[in-house]
Design a protein around this motif. Structure first.
Motif: not given
Length: 236
Positions: A17-26
């Motif tokens: 989930w942290n990677d999703r936020w950092n990659n703006k894949n939200i």
């Protein structure tokens, strides 16, 4: 896997989930206030809890309605983005004995976000104003995002922060879990009752079939289901 075998449910880590936020894949993030908030009549100046809040604009909406709002979110990117995008000055701090959690507090609105692991946030909430008890909980997507195997642990935290008159609003979905590995994960009323039925009365506020969602996930059917949980009266 044969056509008769159900897919193994995905198991998602905090890092995922942290990677999703950092990659703006939200894609789940909504730029506008959730429309259901206009249908809910919160008591004036309630303490409202938003678990796994991300950078939801609902935080600001509720605070501007006069409520005190507390969220919990693991992703620092999400928390920082919320205050930046809402143009809110903030104070960052930590509570003694809990260095793994950081407190982000708005200076002009009653908004606090605890950045850290939800499953260990209970002692931090207890040390905040209100003693970690809330009159309302707005759960707009947590239950369908967390691993189903973690739901009981999640429910234990929720139960620990509910006040005697708390209203717990869950935005859920229901579909045949055997046909999709998630997320989002199905949350039928049987699962909600299994998690909370001993302590809460469980009711469906609203439900509707969603053909567009079913098509997106290649499923035969899909329902949006909205639950309201109220604490049961305890006999002394």
């Amino acid at each position: 896997m044969t056509s008769q075998e159900a897919p193994k449910l995905n198991s998602l880590s905090l890092q995922y989930w942290n990677d999703r936020w950092n990659n703006k894949n939200i894609p789940w993030h909504e730029e506008d206030t959730h429309p259901d908030l206009t249908k809910i009549d919160f008591n004036p100046k309630s303490n409202i809890f938003i678990p796994l809040c991300g950078k939801a604009v609902d935080l600001r909406h509720l605070a501007e309605m006069g409520h005190r709002v507390v969220g919990v979110e693991y992703s620092e990117r999400a928390v920082v983005d919320f205050f930046t995008e809402q143009n809110l000055q903030l104070k960052r701090s930590r509570i003694d004995g809990h260095p793994e959690h950081e407190i982000f507090q708005a200076l002009t609105l009653a908004i606090t976000i605890i950045r850290g692991d939800f499953f260990t946030c209970g002692p931090v909430l207890e040390k905040m104003d209100g003693g970690g008890k809330f009159e309302a909980i707005w759960d707009r997507g947590s239950h369908v995002a967390i691993n189903p195997c973690d739901r009981m642990k999640y429910a234990d935290v929720i139960k620990s922060v509910t006040g005697l008159e708390c209203r717990y609003y869950i935005q859920g979905i229901s579909y045949d879990q055997a046909k999709h590995a998630g997320p989002p994960f199905s949350l039928p009323i049987e699962d909600v009752a299994g998690l909370y039925g001993d302590d809460f009365d469980v009711a469906i506020r609203e439900e509707c079939l969603r053909e567009d969602s079913a098509k997106s996930f290649n499923l035969p059917w899909w329902k949006d289901v909205k639950y309201l949980l109220t604490p049961k009266s305890k006999q002394l």
